[in-house]
Motif scaffolding. Structure first.
Motif, mmCIF file in Angstrom:
data_model
loop_
_atom_site.group_PDB
_atom_site.id
_atom_site.type_symbol
_atom_site.label_atom_id
_atom_site.label_comp_id
_atom_site.label_asym_id
_atom_site.label_seq_id
_atom_site.Cartn_x
_atom_site.Cartn_y
_atom_site.Cartn_z
ATOM 1 N N PRO A 45 0.896 -1.345 -0.035
ATOM 2 C CA PRO A 45 0.060 -0.101 -0.148
ATOM 3 C C PRO A 45 0.761 1.177 0.158
ATOM 4 O O PRO A 45 0.358 2.182 -0.408
ATOM 5 N N ILE A 46 2.115 1.183 0.660
ATOM 6 C CA ILE A 46 2.947 2.459 0.536
ATOM 7 C C ILE A 46 3.125 3.043 -0.957
ATOM 8 O O ILE A 46 3.156 4.370 -1.273
ATOM 9 N N TYR A 47 3.096 2.033 -1.938
ATOM 10 C CA TYR A 47 3.285 2.409 -3.416
ATOM 11 C C TYR A 47 2.185 3.430 -3.529
ATOM 12 O O TYR A 47 2.030 4.384 -4.262
ATOM 13 N N GLY A 48 1.127 2.620 -3.547
ATOM 14 C CA GLY A 48 -0.384 3.251 -4.055
ATOM 15 C C GLY A 48 -0.469 4.611 -3.354
ATOM 16 O O GLY A 48 -0.878 5.806 -3.799
ATOM 17 N N VAL A 49 -0.527 4.855 -2.045
ATOM 18 C CA VAL A 49 -0.812 5.714 -1.264
ATOM 19 C C VAL A 49 0.120 6.794 -1.608
ATOM 20 O O VAL A 49 -0.158 8.150 -1.724
ATOM 21 N N SER A 50 1.483 6.495 -1.671
ATOM 22 C CA SER A 50 2.303 7.498 -2.137
ATOM 23 C C SER A 50 2.183 8.103 -3.307
ATOM 24 O O SER A 50 2.341 9.190 -3.605
ATOM 25 N N ALA A 51 1.805 7.346 -4.348
ATOM 26 C CA ALA A 51 1.434 7.627 -5.594
ATOM 27 C C ALA A 51 0.291 8.726 -5.662
ATOM 28 O O ALA A 51 0.511 9.728 -6.379
ATOM 29 N N ILE A 52 -0.685 8.231 -5.081
ATOM 30 C CA ILE A 52 -1.913 9.433 -4.766
ATOM 31 C C ILE A 52 -1.498 10.709 -4.267
ATOM 32 O O ILE A 52 -1.772 11.650 -4.640
ATOM 33 N N VAL A 53 -0.611 10.642 -3.176
ATOM 34 C CA VAL A 53 -0.190 11.615 -2.352
ATOM 35 C C VAL A 53 0.561 12.603 -3.420
ATOM 36 O O VAL A 53 0.397 13.803 -3.367
ATOM 37 N N VAL A 54 1.482 11.976 -4.139
ATOM 38 C CA VAL A 54 2.340 12.622 -4.956
ATOM 39 C C VAL A 54 1.504 13.232 -6.171
ATOM 40 O O VAL A 54 1.643 14.411 -6.444
ATOM 41 N N TRP A 55 0.622 12.561 -6.776
ATOM 42 C CA TRP A 55 -0.265 13.092 -7.654
ATOM 43 C C TRP A 55 -0.960 14.315 -7.178
ATOM 44 O O TRP A 55 -1.244 15.284 -7.786
ATOM 45 N N LEU A 56 -1.820 14.091 -5.959
ATOM 46 C CA LEU A 56 -2.389 15.330 -5.442
ATOM 47 C C LEU A 56 -1.781 16.484 -5.014
ATOM 48 O O LEU A 56 -2.095 17.485 -5.480
ATOM 49 N N MET A 57 -0.541 16.396 -4.668
ATOM 50 C CA MET A 57 0.435 17.250 -3.960
ATOM 51 C C MET A 57 1.274 18.029 -5.184
ATOM 52 O O MET A 57 1.697 19.258 -5.143
ATOM 53 N N LEU A 58 1.667 17.106 -6.151
ATOM 54 C CA LEU A 58 2.728 17.434 -6.959
ATOM 55 C C LEU A 58 2.325 17.348 -8.417
ATOM 56 O O LEU A 58 3.004 17.956 -9.379
ATOM 57 N N GLY A 59 1.018 17.022 -8.714
ATOM 58 C CA GLY A 59 0.663 17.099 -10.126
ATOM 59 C C GLY A 59 0.527 18.323 -10.842
ATOM 60 O O GLY A 59 0.504 18.238 -12.301
ATOM 61 N N TRP A 60 0.557 19.242 -10.406
ATOM 62 C CA TRP A 60 0.823 20.718 -10.923
ATOM 63 C C TRP A 60 2.235 21.091 -11.306
ATOM 64 O O TRP A 60 2.398 21.960 -12.115
ATOM 65 N N VAL A 61 3.103 20.275 -11.040
ATOM 66 C CA VAL A 61 4.350 20.681 -11.204
ATOM 67 C C VAL A 61 5.028 20.322 -12.728
ATOM 68 O O VAL A 61 4.775 19.086 -12.893
ATOM 69 N N GLU A 62 5.223 21.138 -13.421
ATOM 70 C CA GLU A 62 5.582 20.856 -14.913
ATOM 71 C C GLU A 62 7.142 20.587 -15.122
ATOM 72 O O GLU A 62 7.366 19.647 -16.042
ATOM 73 N N ASP A 63 7.967 21.179 -14.309
ATOM 74 C CA ASP A 63 9.551 21.123 -14.426
ATOM 75 C C ASP A 63 9.627 19.709 -14.141
ATOM 76 O O ASP A 63 9.596 19.289 -13.007
#
Length: 187
Positions: A45-63
């Motif tokens: 689950p750490i992979y899935g939770v981390s992927a979602i947290v990263v997507w939600l928090m960093l999905g806007w980062v273009e660079d």
């Protein structure tokens, strides 16, 4: 509600993929079949939770470099927190980076953090758009039902896992933890 269901399903897909990745990698490294993950099912689950947290928090980062660096930091914080909580609760570790230079308490290290920084880049730029786009094409009732089923399976697996781990956790450790909890409530 649909967007939450999409995130649950995306996290589940990535958690299962993380389990496959870790099982293969660790089995090759140890030259024997390794069973990875805390839960009884084929998922980390750490992979899935981390992927979602990263997507939600960093999905806007273009660079890409900024995304890698922020993913490195965020994933490191998630991995350290998860490892420390699991160790505190169950008195054991599911991973140990103490053999790597620059590790912090054996729970995180620069090499693993770099892999998770790269995974953050892949997650935001490739995985989430592909998975969420594919899920959006499915029937909404099916998506909600599948997400609910995943959550029920995770809840059952977590309960069974905790019961199993509590049975195998040394009694002295559990007694000490119970004493600490009792002290907290007697203040």
């Amino acid at each position: 509600m649909e967007s939450v269901a999409y995130l649950v399903l995306s996290g589940t897909i990535i958690a299962c993929g993380g389990w496959v990745w870790e099982t293969i990698y660790c089995s090759i490294a140890s030259r024997r079949l390794e069973r990875r993950g805390m839960l009884m099912g084929p998922t980390c689950p750490i992979y899935g939770v981390s992927a979602i947290v990263v997507w939600l928090m960093l999905g806007w980062v273009e660079d890409a470099l900024a995304l890698f660096c922020l993913g490195f930091i965020l994933s490191t914080a998630l991995e350290y927190t998860t490892g420390a909580l699991l160790e505190r609760r169950f008195g054991r570790r599911w991973w140990d980076y103490s053999m790597f230079p620059g590790n912090i308490s054996g729970l995180v290290c620069p090499e693993a953090s770099a892999v998770f920084g790269l995974f953050s880049l892949i997650d935001v730029k490739l995985l989430q758009p592909a998975i969420l786009g594919g899920l959006a094409s499915l029937d909404h009732a099916l998506t909600l039902s599948a997400a609910a089923a995943c959550l029920l399976v995770y809840a059952a697996d977590l309960m069974l896992t905790i019961c199993r781990l509590d049975e195998t956790t040394p009694r002295a450790y559990l007694a000490a933890r119970a004493g600490q909890v009792q002290k907290l409530f007697s203040r």
